[in-house]
Design a protein around this motif. Structure first.
Motif, short mmCIF file in Angstrom:
data_model
loop_
_atom_site.label_atom_id
_atom_site.label_comp_id
_atom_site.label_asym_id
_atom_site.label_seq_id
_atom_site.Cartn_x
_atom_site.Cartn_y
_atom_site.Cartn_z
N GLN A 181 0.83 -1.19 0.00
CA GLN A 181 0.00 0.00 0.00
C GLN A 181 0.87 1.25 0.00
O GLN A 181 2.09 1.17 0.13
CB GLN A 181 -0.95 0.01 1.19
CG GLN A 181 -0.26 -0.08 2.54
CD GLN A 181 -1.28 -0.36 3.63
OE1 GLN A 181 -1.96 0.56 4.09
NE2 GLN A 181 -1.40 -1.62 4.03
N THR A 182 0.19 2.39 -0.14
CA THR A 182 0.87 3.68 -0.20
C THR A 182 0.38 4.59 0.91
O THR A 182 -0.82 4.65 1.17
CB THR A 182 0.61 4.37 -1.56
OG1 THR A 182 1.03 3.50 -2.61
CG2 THR A 182 1.35 5.69 -1.66
N VAL A 183 1.31 5.26 1.57
CA VAL A 183 0.95 6.30 2.55
C VAL A 183 1.53 7.62 2.04
O VAL A 183 2.68 7.67 1.62
CB VAL A 183 1.49 5.97 3.95
CG1 VAL A 183 1.27 7.15 4.90
CG2 VAL A 183 0.79 4.73 4.50
N VAL A 184 0.70 8.66 2.07
CA VAL A 184 1.04 9.93 1.44
C VAL A 184 1.02 11.05 2.46
O VAL A 184 0.12 11.11 3.30
CB VAL A 184 0.04 10.26 0.30
CG1 VAL A 184 0.44 11.54 -0.41
CG2 VAL A 184 -0.05 9.10 -0.67
N LYS A 185 1.99 11.95 2.37
CA LYS A 185 2.03 13.14 3.22
C LYS A 185 2.36 14.35 2.36
O LYS A 185 3.33 14.33 1.60
CB LYS A 185 3.10 12.97 4.30
CG LYS A 185 3.32 14.21 5.16
CD LYS A 185 2.24 14.38 6.18
CE LYS A 185 2.57 15.50 7.17
NZ LYS A 185 1.58 15.60 8.23
N SER A 186 1.55 15.39 2.45
CA SER A 186 1.82 16.62 1.73
C SER A 186 1.82 17.79 2.71
O SER A 186 0.82 18.04 3.37
CB SER A 186 0.76 16.85 0.65
OG SER A 186 0.95 18.13 0.06
N LEU A 187 2.93 18.48 2.80
CA LEU A 187 3.00 19.68 3.62
C LEU A 187 2.40 20.88 2.88
O LEU A 187 1.99 21.85 3.51
CB LEU A 187 4.45 19.97 4.01
CG LEU A 187 5.13 18.93 4.89
CD1 LEU A 187 6.52 19.41 5.28
CD2 LEU A 187 4.30 18.62 6.12
N ARG A 188 2.35 20.80 1.56
CA ARG A 188 1.78 21.89 0.79
C ARG A 188 0.26 21.95 0.94
O ARG A 188 -0.33 23.02 0.84
CB ARG A 188 2.14 21.75 -0.69
CG ARG A 188 3.61 22.00 -0.98
CD ARG A 188 3.95 21.65 -2.40
NE ARG A 188 3.19 22.45 -3.37
CZ ARG A 188 3.57 23.64 -3.82
NH1 ARG A 188 4.69 24.19 -3.38
NH2 ARG A 188 2.85 24.28 -4.72
#
Length: 378
Positions: free
Chosen positions: A307-314
């Motif tokens: 699976q994929t875990v995503v983090k965006s600070l933008r």
């Protein structure tokens, strides 16, 4: 005659058992110059004083300095020759998979189990001597040294040195001119166990095929590299996190679809992916950003992998992104607790669908519910 003898490849055999050392010398002595060492400290002395040694065969359990210690000392050496030299671990019947995995983690190149037969021992020696000779030829000129640092020989992708240098240059560009990028870190799930169970030949085939699968999926302006045994990295320039997430899901699905012959049985592999879209500043450093991306890769691994875990600070949400398909998979696996941090993101994703459903007539809703009930009863 002396010149011919000097051209014979040199192999170091390390074992506290004189019987085992003599057995290796007897099998390999016709084709190779075998140097015998009783323990790791003796081996280290030979390695640091004999630049012509090409391959090391070493036992794990030895006095003074064991095989783990020797391997660790070689991989942490300032001498690139020792860091990259093939090291084949000699395992006994009492060595379990956990022991082999520890050796892999410390940088082992391959395994052979004792009592070994002469054909296997000769095959391991030939394969790794050939690899070492090829690597050594690449370092004979500065241009070839640069090539070795840039290209991973198994996958044909960029190597760790290339990726860090090129990513550093991209970061400097974005600091000066603005823009953004997303980092992708991917690991092959349970690769060490796969290596131990099936051997180096199949492991290399898997890595090679994954390299071929990944290469067409990235644009020319992006960067793709193998940066560890089963570790890959991408830098996606000016790619919104939503597009990067779609790419990650496509990568995961295409790798899942690959099939490998493992002794007559079909083997499939899965990958875990961490995506990180940083907020760039003058203080940003590429190594720190890669480390941050690996946090979300580790979250994907801890959640069961594949699976994929995503983090965006933008985006400013402060929470990792989980798509609906991943959420459904976690529910099916009984991992409801892992969904709690993502409820807000999941609601945001399904809200357009809920709004659409709410706009439908009561007759349409009744028919849809009835069709669902009939499907569940079958």
């Amino acid at each position: 005659m002396e010149e011919d003898e000097n051209n014979i490849p040199r192999i170091l055999a390390v074992d506290d058992s004189r019987v085992m050392r003599r057995a290796m010398t007897k099998v390999l002595g016709k084709a190779y110059h075998v140097i015998e060492a009783e323990h790791g400290e003796d081996a280290w002395t030979y390695l640091t004083n004999d630049p012509d040694i090409q391959v090391v065969f070493t036992d794990l359990s030895m006095p003074y300095l064991d095989g783990f210690g020797l391997l660790e000392r070689m991989r942490e050496s300032d001498d690139p020759r020792l860091r990259e030299m093939p090291v084949i671990i000699i395992t006994g019947k009492d060595d379990d998979d956990e022991t082999k995995q520890r050796a892999l983690d410390k940088g082992a190149s391959d395994f052979i189990t004792k009592p070994f037969d002469s054909v296997q021992l000769q095959a391991r020696a030939k394969a790794h001597v050939n690899f070492e000779q090829t690597t050594r030829k690449l370092t004979e000129t500065s241009d070839k040294l640069e090539q070795q640092a840039a290209i991973d020989q198994v996958t044909g992708l960029g190597g760790q040195t290339y990726f860090c240098r090129a990513a550093d240059e991209s970061l400097a560009y974005f600091k000066r001119h603005g823009g953004q990028f997303t980092l992708l870190r991917m690991d092959i799930d349970d690769f060490n166990a796969l290596f131990i169970a099936n051997g180096k030949a199949l492991a290399d085939k898997i890595l090679e095929q994954i390299g071929k699968t990944l290469a067409p999926l990235v644009r020319k302006e992006d960067m793709l590299a193998r940066i560890g045994l089963a570790k890959f990295a991408m830098l996606l320039r000016d790619t919104p996190i939503e597009d990067a997430t779609q790419l990650a899901e496509r990568i995961r699905q295409e790798i899942n679809a690959l099939s490998f012959d493992a002794g007559g049985q079909q083997l499939h592999v899965t990958v875990s992916i961490g995506l990180f879209e940083p907020h760039l500043s003058e203080d940003s450093e590429i190594k720190a950003l890669i480390t941050e991306a690996e946090k979300y890769l580790n979250k994907a691994i801890e959640a069961g992998g594949n699976q994929t875990v995503v983090k965006s600070l933008r985006k400013g949400s402060g929470a990792e992104h989980l798509d609906v398909n991943q959420a459904l998979r976690l529910l099916a696996e009984g991992k409801e607790d892992l969904l709690k941090p993502h409820l807000g993101s999941l609601i945001e994703q399904v809200m357009p669908l809920l709004n659409y459903i709410g706009q439908q007539s009561s007759d349409d809703m009744a028919r849809a519910i009835q069709a669902l009930q009939e499907k569940l009863e079958k």
